[in-house]
Write a protein that holds these residues in place. Structure first.
Motif, short mmCIF file in Angstrom:
data_model
loop_
_atom_site.label_atom_id
_atom_site.label_comp_id
_atom_site.label_asym_id
_atom_site.label_seq_id
_atom_site.Cartn_x
_atom_site.Cartn_y
_atom_site.Cartn_z
N ARG A 1 0.88 -1.17 -0.13
CA ARG A 1 -0.18 0.01 0.03
C ARG A 1 1.08 1.20 0.02
N ARG B 1 0.49 4.56 0.88
CA ARG B 1 -0.24 5.77 1.81
C ARG B 1 0.12 7.13 0.92
N ASN C 1 -7.66 4.54 -2.26
CA ASN C 1 -6.60 3.73 -1.95
C ASN C 1 -5.64 3.74 -3.17
#
Length: 382
Positions: A293, A295, A309
């Motif tokens: 991920r 961020r 996301n």
């Protein structure tokens, strides 16, 4: 690989979805984008640029703007070659994944199997960083490690041993860690296991079969290209032409590709599944499978209001853009910016290349995709 991806590969239909392919809809979006593109580049005094919008295996709109260099007489055209900067990573991720699927090497192999000089401080000495971490930007190293030395024209062979002073900020595979130097270490297993140069393989496996006739790798090829866009940096008094720097060209997988907007249209079409003879459905599913991920991407100006996301795949970013998957990568290197993205669901792609450093590229890109997905949702209501 996700169940949805597997079902898609074998050609089954998950649900009957109305087709979003009305010519009038795309004509309207494309015409508005062209108008805004020219308006914004002019307002921001960008020297030159080009964009393309593709749907399925066709170009919907291609337009160019401005000059190859400030004060010059030659206009940017569809075959004018720009540096792609970090968009080069999409080619590296694709080539490396091809070879993994062919059994040449595996993602689980440690980097220092192929690059013995690559070691880290700490008890494992970097042996737990594997090739999958490198291509997926999850090495755990401090982001952009030693890019400052590359920026100062430091030589790669002298930089690699310096990694022995670093310790990962997290366990490899657990956190996002964007790299240029470490990412480019994928070149070693590619060349060692095939017996061919990285440039040869990029040409043989991607550029030639996709008929990307003006695409190339490296500074020498760029400087011998007559129809090329020169780099410009922004100063307090406006854009200023600068010389092409060789520094990031040392990192061929991370930043070594040159291409025109015509070439990029072919790259987009292939990545949208229209050239399965070159990029197979299984390959495309693999390189866009969400990994670590990211961020930090969620805080990007101009994009943050749309992103729910964000992850990194294998050389591509995978965004959740207003609830829709968007495959994306941008690039910046002294004097050039680039942005390439496509929607697998809509089979629509868009790319922008500029020969002047400007944030307008992010504004244009985010607004385009906002408009496309908004129109899609409107057309499917009820």
């Amino acid at each position: 690989m996700s169940l949805k991806s597997i079902i898609s590969i074998v050609g089954l239909t998950l649900a009957a979805v109305p087709q979003f392919s009305e010519a009038t809809t795309y004509t309207g979006i494309s015409d508005r984008f062209k108008t805004e593109f020219h308006k914004q580049l002019k307002a921001n005094n960008v020297p030159g640029g080009a964009f393309v919008i593709v749907k399925d295996d066709k170009i919907i709109k291609l337009s160019t703007y401005g000059k190859r260099k400030i004060g010059g007489d030659l206009n940017v055209n569809a075959d004018t070659v720009f540096r792609l900067a970090s968009v080069s990573k999409t080619f590296a991720g694709t080539l490396a994944t091809m070879l993994v699927q062919e059994g040449k090497f595996s993602w689980e192999e440690p980097v220092n199997k192929y690059v013995p000089d690559f070691t880290l401080a700490g008890p494992t000495a970097g042996k737990d960083i594997n090739l999958g971490h490198v291509i997926g930007q999850s090495t755990g190293l401090m982001p952009n490690s030693y890019d400052n030395i590359i920026n100062a024209n430091g030589k790669l062979e002298k930089i690699i041993p310096k990694f022995s002073k670093l310790t990962p900020m997290c366990t490899p595979g657990k956190c996002y860690s964007y790299q240029n130097i470490a990412f480019s270490l994928i070149q070693e297993p590619i060349e060692e296991t095939t017996g061919k140069s990285y440039e040869t393989l990029i040409n043989e496996r991607i550029f030639t079969p996709l008929k990307m006739t003006s695409a190339s790798l490296g500074i020498d090829n760029f400087l011998t290209t007559k129809n090329r866009a020169e780099p410009h940096v922004k100063t307090k008094s406006g854009f200023r032409q600068v010389t092409v720097k060789p520094n990031y060209y040392q990192l061929a997988p991370a930043a070594g590709v040159n291409a025109s907007i015509s070439d990029i249209s072919k790259w987009l079409m292939a990545n949208m599944g229209n050239r399965p003879d070159v990029l197979s459905p299984i390959l495309l599913s693999d390189i866009t499978e969400p990994g670590v991920r990211t961020r930090k991407e969620l805080r990007r100006r101009d994009w943050r209001e749309h992103l729910d996301n964000a992850h990194y795949g294998k050389g591509w970013r995978v965004y959740d853009f207003n609830g829709k998957e968007l495959i994306y990568h941008a690039g910046w290197v002294a004097g050039y910016v680039a942005e390439v993205a496509y929607s697998p669901e809509l089979n629509v792609g868009m790319a922008i290349l500029l020969n002047g450093e400007s944030r307008v590229i992010a504004e244009l890109g985010s607004q385009f995709w906002s408009d496309v997905f908004e129109q899609y949702e409107k057309s499917h209501k009820g």
